[in-house]
Structures are given as structure tokens and as C-alpha cells.
Design an enzyme around this catalytic site. Structure first.
Site, PDB file in Angstrom:
ATOM      1  N   TYR A 307       0.206  -2.544  18.790  1.00 50.15           N
ATOM      2  CA  TYR A 307       0.004  -3.180  19.221  1.00 50.15           C
ATOM      3  C   TYR A 307       1.660  -3.776  19.304  1.00 50.15           C
ATOM      4  O   TYR A 307       2.467  -3.150  18.956  1.00 50.15           O
ATOM      5  CB  TYR A 307       0.054  -3.781  17.698  1.00 50.15           C
ATOM      6  CG  TYR A 307      -1.428  -4.387  16.983  1.00 50.15           C
ATOM      7  CD1 TYR A 307      -2.650  -4.346  17.619  1.00 50.15           C
ATOM      8  CD2 TYR A 307      -1.519  -3.880  15.745  1.00 50.15           C
ATOM      9  CE1 TYR A 307      -3.812  -3.907  17.535  1.00 50.15           C
ATOM     10  CE2 TYR A 307      -2.934  -3.920  15.124  1.00 50.15           C
ATOM     11  CZ  TYR A 307      -3.866  -4.558  16.163  1.00 50.15           C
ATOM     12  OH  TYR A 307      -5.410  -4.219  15.591  1.00 50.15           O
ATOM     13  N   GLU A 384      -6.421  -9.462  -8.536  1.00 50.19           N
ATOM     14  CA  GLU A 384      -6.505 -10.509  -7.900  1.00 50.19           C
ATOM     15  C   GLU A 384      -6.170 -11.589  -8.760  1.00 50.19           C
ATOM     16  O   GLU A 384      -6.334 -13.175  -8.484  1.00 50.19           O
ATOM     17  CB  GLU A 384      -8.315 -10.798  -8.821  1.00 50.19           C
ATOM     18  CG  GLU A 384      -9.214  -9.927  -8.009  1.00 50.19           C
ATOM     19  CD  GLU A 384     -10.711  -9.514  -8.541  1.00 50.19           C
ATOM     20  OE1 GLU A 384     -11.399  -9.845  -7.548  1.00 50.19           O
ATOM     21  OE2 GLU A 384     -11.129 -10.311  -9.573  1.00 50.19           O
TER      22      GLU A 384
END
Length: 405
Positions: A307, A384
């Protein structure tokens, strides 16, 4: 439109966000072919006013929301693939696929982006422009973003009245266990490094270990090359435009009393500028070849491009930091002092259009970020409770970029 209600709307969607996240977490998939994950995403988007394009070269999904007024397009990205790890978290929704785990949080990215699509769809008539939701596979070394771009991701068609609606900005979130829940961080300029792989094969002449003078032993030559690469970095590379060259594998021989014909050196190159990236490539090839030549051996250096540098556009980074301060409060928003030497294929998107990658804190306040298992650990657990912040930030960035107040 009141941007002040978006937090409550993101919280209202939390049950949906958690359900999709856990569904994906239980069935992780690797690479660019993610049929189970794509089906879960498509199911989560059912009934929304989105023009959906299924990419053919990968499992990528592009979902386009057209607002009630003309304007440009903003891209929001979430990656979907997992890692080849055996999960050991003990979560109730732990991976059910042996040797595969969502250890980098891409399951949370996908779920947050889906809920952002729901949130923004509820405000469709108030949007001046379009939002392009990029559900991307293959981030973990498989160049998924590159394939989606090559397949025409940014070729957004004109509006119904013929008005052009080009993509003028891009935003991505990446959850991390090194930042507490409720906090975010990014910076302008180089944000993450390029990542290239190198392989050097040193060819000598093998023989009996008791008679090295009858051979050209590639093992000590390989060792000298490894040492010289570290010297190369400290003496040939500007410390203010740094590079990391790490040898992760050396392999040679079959037993104790045979000098092998070949020794292999494998490693990674990380840089935060394309100029230094090219310089390191040139230096590595020369160091390996010339050291081998000095000992009568030959070396075959091979560099496999990974990348590019993930470079946030300065003005867009300032915009995202200012937006996050408005949403989260200044004490929860941090400008990174230095780039992170990990790599991201969102870099391909940022090479095409202005944008920012922002890091989202994902470790609960009860845990110490200094000892919490890191991304890519098979023990990592993401909080979460961080996800409503991510959903709101996706929506805020899109709406503010499109001129909402």
C-alpha cells in the site's frame, strides 16, 4: 436539519449496529471474496433508498444515496474482511470459522457504516448532494480499495437533471484498542505508512560444512546483508523522513553439516513519504547485490509493492478534527503528533480525492489501553459502546461536507 439530533439517532440504531457487527464477527471471511459478509450487508440495507452496485472483481458494495437537492458526493468507507487468526477472546459471539477472526475491527466498521446509511437515509430530502457508501473487502493486504476504484467506484453518474455530482471528499474510521472509547485521533499529511515486502535470495555454492573453503556460504553473507540494511537506514535515510526496514524471516539449509546453496531473507519496508520509499528500494537493491558480489555470491532482491502512504489532506483533516471537537468535545479529540507505521489501502482512495482517515477509540474505560490486546491480536476486544460515536461521526462528516448546518 438539526445536526444536534444525530447522536440520539445513532443511539436508537445501536441494537441494529450490534446485531450486524456480531453476525459478521461470527462468520469472518478473508480477502476479496466475502459472500457471507456481503449478503449480511445487503440484508441490512434492504428498504433504504439506495442505488446499489455489486462489484464484480471483488465482493465490494457501493451504495449511493441521492439527496433532495443537487450537490457533490461524499464517500464514506467501511472495510469488511477479517484476519487469519484463531480467536481466543471467549466472547459469546466468537468466530465460528477456524483460523479466521475479526481481529482488526472491520466488523465494527461495516456495522457502523450500515447504520450511518440508515441514519442518513432518514434525512434524504434534507441532503444537498449524495453520499456514497463504500463497503470494501480485501483491506488486509489484498488491495480491495484499488480494485473497487479500478472498477469505477468514483464514476458517479450525473443527477436526474443532468447536474454533475462528483466525489469531492472521503472519510473513513478505523477502530483501535490503543485509544479509549469516546476519543478519536488523526492528523494532516502522512497518517499511516506505505508497506512493501522484500525478498532477497543469496545464491552461493553449497558443500560439506567441514570444508567451507570449497564453498561460497550464503548464510554469513545473508547475515551481513541484514546488518547492512539496518546501517543503511541509520546512515542513508533522513531521520525526519523516516523508514523502518525489518527482517522477519531468514531461511537456509536443511541440516547441521551441509552448507546450503541459497539463503533467503524476507521482510517489510515502511515509509511515510513516497520519496523515501523509492530511496529505500534503491538502497536495498544495491546493498544486497554488492555485498553478495564482494563475497563471490549473487543476490536477487525482489520488492513486492504494497500500500502507498496514507496521506490525509491537510484542510480535510482540519475539517474532521473541528467536526469531532463539536461532536465529542475538545478533550476527546487529539491531533496525532506522528504517523502510525501500519498501512491502509484507504491510501488508494486518498490518492484520488481529498479526505481523512480517523482513528476511533475502542477500549472501554474499565480497561487500561496500555495493556489491552492490540489490533491484530487474537485476544483483542473492541468496546461496542464506541459504535454510536462512529455512526454519528460518519453522518456528521458527510452532512457537514455537503453544507448542512
Amino acid at each position: 436539519m438539526s445536526l444536534d439530533t444525530l447522536r440520539d439517532e445513532a443511539l436508537d440504531l445501536q441494537d441494529d449496529t450490534i446485531a450486524l457487527r456480531r453476525r459478521i464477527h461470527e462468520r469472518p471471511e478473508l480477502g476479496n471474496d466475502l459472500p457471507i459478509t456481503r449478503d449480511a450487508v445487503l440484508e441490512s440495507l434492504e428498504g433504504l433508498p439506495l442505488d446499489i452496485t455489486l462489484h464484480e472483481s471483488t465482493s465490494g458494495v457501493a451504495a449511493l444515496l441521492t439527496g433532495g437537492r443537487p450537490g457533490p458526493t461524499v464517500l464514506l468507507r467501511g472495510d469488511m474482511d477479517a484476519l487469519p487468526l484463531e480467536e481466543a477472546t471467549g466472547l459469546d459471539f466468537t468466530s465460528k470459522t477456524d483460523g479466521q477472526m475479526h481481529a482488526c475491527g472491520h466488523d465494527t466498521h461495516t456495522a457502523m457504516l450500515s447504520s450511518a446509511a440508515k441514519l442518513l437515509s432518514a434525512h434524504q430530502d434534507e441532503i444537498a448532494g449524495r453520499v456514497l457508501f463504500m463497503f470494501q473487502p480485501g483491506e488486509e493486504g489484498h488491495h480491495g480499495a484499488k480494485y473497487m476504484l479500478e472498477e469505477g467506484l468514483l464514476d458517479v453518474p450525473p443527477l436526474a437533471d443532468g447536474t454533475e455530482s462528483p466525489v469531492t471528499g472521503a472519510f473513513a474510521l478505523h477502530i483501535t484498542s490503543t485509544i479509549p472509547t469516546g476519543m478519536v485521533a488523526t492528523r494532516g499529511g502522512a497518517c499511516m505508512a506505505s508497506a512493501d515486502q522484500f525478498m532477497i535470495r543469496v545464491h552461493g555454492e553449497g558443500g560439506h560444512a567441514s570444508e567451507p573453503f570449497r564453498t561460497i556460504d550464503p548464510v554469513p553473507i545473508a547475515c551481513e546483508i541484514v546488518q547492512a540494511l539496518q546501517l543503511m537506514v541509520t546512515r542513508r535515510i533522513d531521520v525526519f523522513d523516516p523508514a523502518v526496514v525489518t527482517v522477519g524471516r531468514i531461511q537456509a539449509g536443511t541440516t547441521n553439516n551441509i552448507i546450503p546453496h541459497v539463503a533467503e531473507i524476507e521482510g517489510t519496508i515502511r515509509t511515510v513519504s513516497e520519496a523515501t520509499r523509492a530511496k529505500v528500494h534503491d538502497h536495498l537493491r544495491r546493498v544486497a547485490s554488492k555485498i553478495a558480489e564482494a563475497h563471490g555470491a549473487t543476490a536477487e532482491p525482489e520488492i513486492i509493492l504494497g500500500y502507498p502512504v496514507t496521506s490525509n489532506h491537510d484542510q480535510f483533516a482540519d475539517f474532521t478534527l473541528d467536526t469531532a471537537r463539536d461532536v465529542l468535545g475538545g478533550h476527546n479529540v487529539h491531533r496525532l503528533p506522528n504517523p502510525i507505521m501500519g498501512a491502509e489501502d484507504f491510501s488508494y482512495v486518498l490518492n484520488e480525492i481529498p479526505g481523512t482517515m480517523m482513528f476511533l477509540g475502542g477500549t472501554s474505560p474499565e480497561r487500561d489501553v496500555r495493556s489491552a490486546p492490540a489490533n491484530h491480536s487474537n485476544l483483542v476486544v473492541f468496546d461496542e459502546d464506541a459504535m454510536p460515536t462512529g455512526v454519528e461521526l460518519y453522518a456528521q462528516m458527510a452532512l457537514r461536507h455537503l453544507g448542512a448546518e
